[in-house]
Design an enzyme around this catalytic site. Structure first.
Site, PDB file in Angstrom:
ATOM      1  CB  VAL A  37      43.571  64.948  31.358  1.00 13.71           C
ATOM      2  CG1 VAL A  37      42.764  64.782  30.073  1.00 13.71           C
ATOM      3  CG2 VAL A  37      43.222  63.827  32.336  1.00 13.71           C
ATOM      4  CE  LYS A 109      34.226  42.436  41.071  1.00 15.11           C
ATOM      5  NZ  LYS A 109      34.520  43.369  42.100  1.00 15.11           N
ATOM      6  CD  GLU A 133      45.052  48.681  37.229  1.00 10.75           C
ATOM      7  OE1 GLU A 133      45.846  48.851  36.315  1.00 10.75           O
ATOM      8  OE2 GLU A 133      45.040  47.640  37.928  1.00 10.75           O
ATOM      9  N   GLY A 138      40.960  46.343  43.459  1.00  8.94           N
ATOM     10  CA  GLY A 138      40.704  47.724  43.880  1.00  8.94           C
ATOM     11  C   GLY A 138      41.797  48.691  43.465  1.00  8.94           C
ATOM     12  CB  ILE A 140      46.690  46.698  43.759  1.00  7.92           C
ATOM     13  CG1 ILE A 140      46.299  46.553  45.230  1.00  7.92           C
ATOM     14  CG2 ILE A 140      48.135  46.323  43.532  1.00  7.92           C
ATOM     15  CD1 ILE A 140      46.432  45.120  45.746  1.00  7.92           C
ATOM     16  N   GLY A 191      31.293  47.833  53.923  1.00  8.20           N
ATOM     17  CA  GLY A 191      31.087  48.092  52.488  1.00  8.20           C
ATOM     18  C   GLY A 191      32.087  47.364  51.603  1.00  8.20           C
ATOM     19  CD  GLU A 194      31.545  42.663  44.424  1.00  7.54           C
ATOM     20  OE1 GLU A 194      30.873  43.068  43.479  1.00  7.54           O
ATOM     21  OE2 GLU A 194      32.586  43.233  44.784  1.00  7.54           O
ATOM     22  CE  LYS A 209      38.019  41.361  42.654  1.00 11.49           C
ATOM     23  NZ  LYS A 209      37.952  41.456  44.109  1.00 11.49           N
ATOM     24  N   GLY A 307      36.681  48.781  48.638  1.00  8.13           N
ATOM     25  CA  GLY A 307      36.344  50.047  49.286  1.00  8.13           C
ATOM     26  C   GLY A 307      36.327  51.160  48.258  1.00  8.13           C
TER      27      GLY A 307
HETATM   28  N1  HSE Z   1      33.936  42.446  46.932  1.00  6.82           N
HETATM   29  C1  HSE Z   1      35.223  42.702  46.416  1.00  6.82           C
HETATM   30  C2  HSE Z   1      36.250  42.256  47.452  1.00  6.82           C
HETATM   31  C3  HSE Z   1      35.363  44.175  46.125  1.00  6.82           C
HETATM   32  O1  HSE Z   1      35.863  41.960  48.583  1.00  6.82           O
HETATM   33  O2  HSE Z   1      37.409  42.176  47.129  1.00  6.82           O
HETATM   34  C4  HSE Z   1      36.356  44.503  45.083  1.00  6.82           C
HETATM   35  O3  HSE Z   1      36.242  43.743  43.933  1.00  6.82           O
END
Ligand code: HSE
Length: 440
Positions: A37, A109, A133, A138, A140, A191, A194, A209, A307
């Site tokens: 930065v 999103k 992003e 996630g 990527i 985890g 959602e 997405k 994650g």
């Molecule tokens: N719940 C979403 C998934 C998490 O399972 O892909 C990331 O957006």
């Protein structure tokens, strides 16, 4: 030109899994991040719902607040990092922050795909950056790849596994024969899902997405309601086994956007793909996206799509980018979204009834004379040609699954035929339809 800022200050909204991941990442890789930065990166305030909630990450006294105004009205805060999710009050917070000339980094999103025009226009009006992003796939960097890396191409198609939860569930069902419910519980424990897993299961998370990715890729505003969406809740272990053993195919929840003439197809649904398909080995919480452009050809993006660590990685990349722009006094000067200029080559979104595909149809029928001929007659009347038929003899009971795979047919014809077939007296359950990858 004002002096370069030596400290970039961040106000965070939401301090769940991902928020704590971002905090940890900044602590761990601080010197690397700050060297990129060119300034110190400081999380100044974090807005939470409950100050007393037990958290894995401990923050300095006074950093947490329950009042958004502590972030909004703090002139030292340059960037608002939104990780609380949901539509409201998130949308209002984002708009208010931009009106106060704060730059935005968000992983949300849902709010972006639903309120895109309002949010992006507000960013332009107030000359602030907005980066997202982490909203798609996630860790990527697929947003940046599509938006910048492939910017010179006419994008022809996007085929993606963009929801980690459903991909994890389908894998557990395929490899460990777990029921759909058991597999969902495992995904929740990890985890991945959602807060409300309905959005994962019913395909809406993938649709959010896809709306963002396809809007960027095709320079055309694609709304969530433009997308045909079907989830994975009707697929059983038996269907998965059948597809694998008899046809050598695996089931994936696909997000598809593809240009067909002057129309754009946008859909999310379970899809059967051959085991040697490039996306067939994208398993568990991994995501994979194939993007094809007219000059670059087909490109592939693969990595952890859910994650806290991978998502924190994507969030931090945005914070580094915006932080550097703030430091250099150029933040908000250049829009990072091209598609406000509508693409004249795409006239409309294709109606789902007009798409063409091969179909895997599983009928649950009584095992009696005349059943197959009645079904095939109706399919024939609707211009649907049969490629193969499999009925497995059952030892007990009189209900049998009959699977028919069709050659390419029109969706509207298939739906009409199924309506008639489902009304026949020997049909015991609504017919299951899984579309097959067009490449086959
Ligand atoms: N719940 C979403 C998934 C998490 O399972 O892909 C990331 O957006």
């Amino acid at each position: 030109m004002p002096d370069n800022k030596s400290v970039i200050q961040i106000g965070m909204i939401g301090f769940g899994n991902v928020g704590q991941g971002v905090y940890r990442l900044l602590e761990k890789n601080r010197s690397l991040i700050e060297s990129k930065v060119g300034a110190q990166m400081r999380i100044k305030r974090i807005m939470v719902r409950d100050l007393t909630k037990a958290r894995e990450v401990t923050v300095p006294e006074g950093m947490l607040t329950t009042n958004f105004d502590d972030i909004l009205n703090d002139p030292e805060i340059d960037i608002v990092l939104e990780l609380m999710g949901g539509y409201e009050p998130t949308r209002s917070y984002l708009l208010a922050a931009m009106k106060k000339e704060k730059h935005i980094v968000t992983a949300n999103k849902a709010v972006l795909s639903m309120h895109w025009d309002e949010i992006i226009q507000t960013a332009r009006q107030h000359k602030v950056d907005i980066y997202f992003e982490a909203a798609v796939c996630g860790g990527i960097p697929v947003v940046q790849a599509i938006n910048d890396g492939l910017a010179a191409n006419n994008i022809m198609s996007i085929y993606g596994i963009v929801n980690g939860t459903t991909n994890f569930i389908l894998q557990k069902m395929t490899e460990e024969k777990k029921s759909y419910k058991e597999a969902l519980q495992m995904a929740q424990k990890k985890g991945l899902a959602e807060a409300d897993p309905t959005l994962d299961i019913n395909g809406m998370d993938a649709a959010h997405k896809l709306a963002i990715l396809s809007s960027l890729a095709f320079s055309k505003r694609v709304k969530v309601e433009d997308i045909y969406v079907e989830g994975i809740d009707r697929i059983t272990v038996q269907d998965i086994e059948f597809a694998k053993e008899e046809f050598g195919m695996v089931v994936k929840l696909f997000a598809i956007a593809e240009v067909e003439g002057d129309e754009l197809e946008v859909r999310v649904h379970p899809t059967l793909i051959p085991q040697d398909h490039l996306l067939a080995k994208v398993d568990g919480e991994y995501n994979g996206v194939l993007v094809t452009g007219d000059f670059v050809g087909t490109t592939m993006y693969y990595g952890l799509g859910a994650g806290n660590k991978p998502t924190a990685s994507a969030v931090m990349s945005d914070l580094i980018y915006v932080g550097r722009s703030v430091h250099d006094n150029v933040a908000g000067e250049i829009s990072n979204c091209w598609f406000l200029n509508d693409n004249p080559q795409i006239k409309r979104i294709k109606k789902m009834g007009d798409i063409k595909s091969r179909y895997f149809l599983k009928f649950s029928v009584l095992d009696q004379a005349g059943v197959l001929s009645a079904i095939s007659r109706i399919l024939g009347e609707h211009r649907i040609s049969i490629a193969s038929v499999i009925q497995k003899e059952q030892k007990k009971g009189d209900k049998v699954p009959v699977v028919i795979v069709t050659y390419e047919a029109k969706e509207e014809d298939v739906q009409e035929a199924l309506k008639k077939i489902n009304g026949l007296p020997f049909v015991q359950e609504e017919t299951l339809l899984i579309r097959m990858d067009r490449g086959e």
